[in-house]
Write a protein that holds these residues in place. Structure first.
Motif, PDB file in Angstrom:
ATOM      1  N   VAL A 296       0.930  -1.053  -0.123  1.00  0.00           N
ATOM      2  CA  VAL A 296       0.252   0.118   0.416  1.00  0.00           C
ATOM      3  C   VAL A 296       1.336   1.341  -0.039  1.00  0.00           C
ATOM      4  N   ALA A 297       0.451   1.939  -0.696  1.00  0.00           N
ATOM      5  CA  ALA A 297       1.125   3.618  -0.591  1.00  0.00           C
ATOM      6  C   ALA A 297       0.286   4.558  -0.296  1.00  0.00           C
ATOM      7  N   VAL A 298       1.289   5.028   0.081  1.00  0.00           N
ATOM      8  CA  VAL A 298       0.380   6.828   0.409  1.00  0.00           C
ATOM      9  C   VAL A 298       1.919   7.792   0.305  1.00  0.00           C
ATOM     10  N   THR A 299       0.752   9.054   0.328  1.00  0.00           N
ATOM     11  CA  THR A 299       1.616  10.217   0.452  1.00  0.00           C
ATOM     12  C   THR A 299       1.221  11.606   1.516  1.00  0.00           C
ATOM     13  N   GLN A 300       2.604  11.238   1.617  1.00  0.00           N
ATOM     14  CA  GLN A 300       2.100  13.069   3.278  1.00  0.00           C
ATOM     15  C   GLN A 300       3.418  13.231   2.625  1.00  0.00           C
ATOM     16  N   SER A 301       3.596  15.325   2.169  1.00  0.00           N
ATOM     17  CA  SER A 301       1.741  15.048   2.645  1.00  0.00           C
ATOM     18  C   SER A 301       1.028  14.937   1.147  1.00  0.00           C
ATOM     19  N   THR A 302      -0.180  14.920   1.313  1.00  0.00           N
ATOM     20  CA  THR A 302      -0.677  14.185  -0.460  1.00  0.00           C
ATOM     21  C   THR A 302      -0.649  15.818  -1.277  1.00  0.00           C
ATOM     22  N   GLU A 303      -1.137  14.915  -2.244  1.00  0.00           N
ATOM     23  CA  GLU A 303      -1.173  15.751  -3.670  1.00  0.00           C
ATOM     24  C   GLU A 303      -2.406  16.916  -3.897  1.00  0.00           C
ATOM     25  N   LEU A 304      -3.091  16.905  -2.228  1.00  0.00           N
ATOM     26  CA  LEU A 304      -4.693  17.920  -2.561  1.00  0.00           C
ATOM     27  C   LEU A 304      -4.107  18.728  -1.065  1.00  0.00           C
ATOM     28  N   GLY A 305      -2.095  18.492  -0.461  1.00  0.00           N
ATOM     29  CA  GLY A 305      -2.145  19.341   0.994  1.00  0.00           C
ATOM     30  C   GLY A 305      -3.022  19.036   1.701  1.00  0.00           C
ATOM     31  N   GLY A 306      -3.173  17.307   1.809  1.00  0.00           N
ATOM     32  CA  GLY A 306      -3.961  16.944   2.750  1.00  0.00           C
ATOM     33  C   GLY A 306      -2.436  16.390   3.880  1.00  0.00           C
ATOM     34  N   VAL A 307      -2.852  15.669   5.136  1.00  0.00           N
ATOM     35  CA  VAL A 307      -1.979  15.680   6.274  1.00  0.00           C
ATOM     36  C   VAL A 307      -2.194  14.707   6.814  1.00  0.00           C
ATOM     37  N   TYR A 308      -2.050  13.380   6.612  1.00  0.00           N
ATOM     38  CA  TYR A 308      -1.862  12.507   7.760  1.00  0.00           C
ATOM     39  C   TYR A 308      -1.843  12.388   9.375  1.00  0.00           C
ATOM     40  N   ASP A 309      -2.265  12.265   9.908  1.00  0.00           N
ATOM     41  CA  ASP A 309      -1.669  12.448  10.889  1.00  0.00           C
ATOM     42  C   ASP A 309      -1.639  10.692  11.685  1.00  0.00           C
ATOM     43  N   ALA A 310      -0.797  10.451  13.244  1.00  0.00           N
ATOM     44  CA  ALA A 310      -0.484   9.735  13.069  1.00  0.00           C
ATOM     45  C   ALA A 310      -1.235   8.237  13.558  1.00  0.00           C
ATOM     46  N   ASP A 311      -2.667   8.746  14.349  1.00  0.00           N
ATOM     47  CA  ASP A 311      -3.651   7.315  14.180  1.00  0.00           C
ATOM     48  C   ASP A 311      -4.233   7.419  12.915  1.00  0.00           C
ATOM     49  N   GLU A 312      -3.519   7.538  11.833  1.00  0.00           N
ATOM     50  CA  GLU A 312      -4.647   7.775   9.922  1.00  0.00           C
ATOM     51  C   GLU A 312      -3.498   6.809   9.697  1.00  0.00           C
ATOM     52  N   ILE A 313      -2.404   7.075  10.321  1.00  0.00           N
ATOM     53  CA  ILE A 313      -1.410   6.265   9.433  1.00  0.00           C
ATOM     54  C   ILE A 313      -0.825   4.546   9.880  1.00  0.00           C
ATOM     55  N   ALA A 314      -1.747   5.011  11.668  1.00  0.00           N
ATOM     56  CA  ALA A 314      -1.392   3.601  11.853  1.00  0.00           C
ATOM     57  C   ALA A 314      -2.915   2.782  11.552  1.00  0.00           C
ATOM     58  N   ALA A 315      -3.600   3.402  11.420  1.00  0.00           N
ATOM     59  CA  ALA A 315      -4.771   2.920  11.129  1.00  0.00           C
ATOM     60  C   ALA A 315      -5.067   2.061  10.054  1.00  0.00           C
ATOM     61  N   ILE A 316      -4.408   2.404   8.535  1.00  0.00           N
ATOM     62  CA  ILE A 316      -3.449   2.359   7.701  1.00  0.00           C
ATOM     63  C   ILE A 316      -2.735   1.038   7.798  1.00  0.00           C
ATOM     64  N   GLY A 317      -1.228   1.151   8.781  1.00  0.00           N
ATOM     65  CA  GLY A 317      -0.342   0.339   8.923  1.00  0.00           C
ATOM     66  C   GLY A 317      -1.020  -1.549   9.686  1.00  0.00           C
ATOM     67  N   GLY A 318      -2.025  -1.192   9.420  1.00  0.00           N
ATOM     68  CA  GLY A 318      -2.884  -2.042  11.086  1.00  0.00           C
ATOM     69  C   GLY A 318      -3.086  -2.630  10.294  1.00  0.00           C
ATOM     70  N   VAL A 319      -3.925  -2.279   9.217  1.00  0.00           N
ATOM     71  CA  VAL A 319      -4.827  -3.120   8.023  1.00  0.00           C
ATOM     72  C   VAL A 319      -3.977  -3.561   6.775  1.00  0.00           C
ATOM     73  N   CYS A 320      -2.835  -3.014   6.734  1.00  0.00           N
ATOM     74  CA  CYS A 320      -1.700  -3.572   5.991  1.00  0.00           C
ATOM     75  C   CYS A 320      -1.287  -5.003   6.705  1.00  0.00           C
ATOM     76  N   GLN A 321      -0.753  -5.172   8.457  1.00  0.00           N
ATOM     77  CA  GLN A 321      -0.117  -6.155   8.834  1.00  0.00           C
ATOM     78  C   GLN A 321      -1.709  -6.639   8.892  1.00  0.00           C
ATOM     79  N   GLN A 322      -3.309  -6.918   8.670  1.00  0.00           N
ATOM     80  CA  GLN A 322      -4.042  -7.729   8.978  1.00  0.00           C
ATOM     81  C   GLN A 322      -3.971  -8.386   7.374  1.00  0.00           C
ATOM     82  N   PHE A 323      -3.722  -7.805   6.270  1.00  0.00           N
ATOM     83  CA  PHE A 323      -3.957  -8.093   4.611  1.00  0.00           C
ATOM     84  C   PHE A 323      -2.416  -8.913   3.995  1.00  0.00           C
ATOM     85  N   GLY A 324      -1.535  -8.118   5.296  1.00  0.00           N
ATOM     86  CA  GLY A 324      -0.173  -9.020   4.854  1.00  0.00           C
ATOM     87  C   GLY A 324       0.670  -8.054   3.729  1.00  0.00           C
ATOM     88  N   THR A 325       0.156  -6.888   4.109  1.00  0.00           N
ATOM     89  CA  THR A 325       1.144  -6.276   2.610  1.00  0.00           C
ATOM     90  C   THR A 325       1.611  -5.663   3.411  1.00  0.00           C
TER      91      THR A 325
END
Length: 341
Positions: free
Chosen positions: A137-166
């Motif tokens: 899974v690839a994320v952009t920090q900060s995003t192409e539209l100026g948004g920023v992922y906070d630590a909780d948002e990245i951790a939630a995505i990281g948790g999904v990656c761990q769940q699905f083995g990516t």
């Protein structure tokens, strides 16, 4: 008043001085110089984690070599459809990875959301050799539209990656702007949240031409270095890349530069709103997306301001990008002058 891009800026003085310092004598080639030898330790201290640093001169190389260390030629990479690797890297991802396929999905402000990501991964039907298995899974920090992922948002995505083995990759072309906006430790939104590799910005934020591939699993170094050589991105005078990176993170220059860019964006937003502009997407970093009436566009361009239309967000949408050297006093002075004219 050039807000077309943060790629238009000159080299900042501290980094130019570091480059000049390398012009006084000879040094071993291909990264065997003294400055290159300091990078792993310096970045390990920065991230509070043992890392391997693989410098390259372009963002495309940093993104695509990173991905080539994480995915197989027949794997899939889930990203936002607005992601730079999807919209602006041509076919470089497939080239560097040997054929890996991008699997774009949607999300607000060019952000992936953990719940949407999990739903997408869950919905994939395994048809054996006939289908593409998501491997990263690839994320952009900060995003192409100026948004920023906070630590909780990245951790939630990281948790999904761990769940699905990516694996989880972060395109950090404006990573400094994100950290400056969040005012957090860089570890909080990287390895602590499950990120395996990061392309660490430089060129957009004051460097001449350098990006650092940061591998949070140092055992991946050999693979990344072989990919760098094979793709023609191993510089013989490697010390000039290393010198830029060493100066960039010394005394938090990278954050100082990013803070100026972010603060300039806030000042510019105030100017644009005073001219009748409407902020289309809340920006935490240094990119602004604004709807402007035609008369305001004419006034701003007559005042010497450069910026791009952004038709994907509407007919009257425009993008403005501030940078490490954006003059906040000049922006405020222009706001006053335009209001009084």
């Amino acid at each position: 008043m050039n807000f077309a891009s943060d790629n238009v800026t000159p080299v900042c003085p501290e980094i130019q001085a570091a480059i000049d310092e390398q012009c006084t004598g000879n040094a071993p080639a291909y990264g065997n110089d003294d400055v290159s030898a300091t990078l792993d330790r310096a970045f390990s201290d920065l991230f509070d984690h043992e890392v391997a640093v693989v410098p390259v001169s372009t963002g495309t190389a940093a993104n695509c070599i990173s991905l080539s260390t994480l995915v197989s030629p027949y794997g899939g990479i889930v990203c936002h459809h607005e992601a730079h690797i999807n919209e602006d890297e041509s076919t470089a991802v497939a080239h560097f990875t040997g054929g890996a396929k991008l699997l774009p999905i949607d999300g607000p402000a060019a952000k992936l959301e953990a719940i949407t990501l999990a739903s997408f991964l869950e919905s994939r039907v395994d048809r054996g050799v006939h289908s593409v298995t998501p491997e990263c899974v690839a994320v952009t920090q900060s995003t192409e539209l100026g948004g920023v992922y906070d630590a909780d948002e990245i951790a939630a995505i990281g948790g999904v990656c761990q769940q699905f083995g990516t694996k989880l990759f972060m395109d950090g072309a404006r990573f400094a702007n994100a950290i400056a906006a969040l005012d957090c430790h860089p570890a909080d939104v990287t390895w602590k949240a499950g990120v395996n590799a990061l392309s660490f910005d430089g060129t957009k934020n004051g460097a001449l031409a350098v990006e650092a591939i940061i591998l949070f699993d140092p055992s991946l170094r050999a693979k990344a270095e072989l990919a760098r050589k094979r793709s023609g991105h191993l510089l013989s005078k490697h010390r000039y890349l290393a010198a830029q990176l060493a100066a960039y993170i010394r005394d938090d220059l990278w954050l100082k530069n990013a803070r100026n860019a972010n603060n300039a964006a806030r000042a510019l937003a105030s100017l644009l709103q005073a001219q009748g502009g409407s902020i289309l997407i809340e920006s935490q970093a240094n990119e602004l997306f604004v709807a402007l009436p035609d008369a305001a566009v004419t006034r701003l361009r007559d005042a010497g301001m450069l910026f791009y239309p952004w038709p994907s967000l509407g007919k009257q949408a425009y993008r403005f990008v501030t940078a490490w050297n954006s003059d906040i006093d000049a922006i405020n002075a222009l706001k006053t002058r335009l209001q009084s004219s």
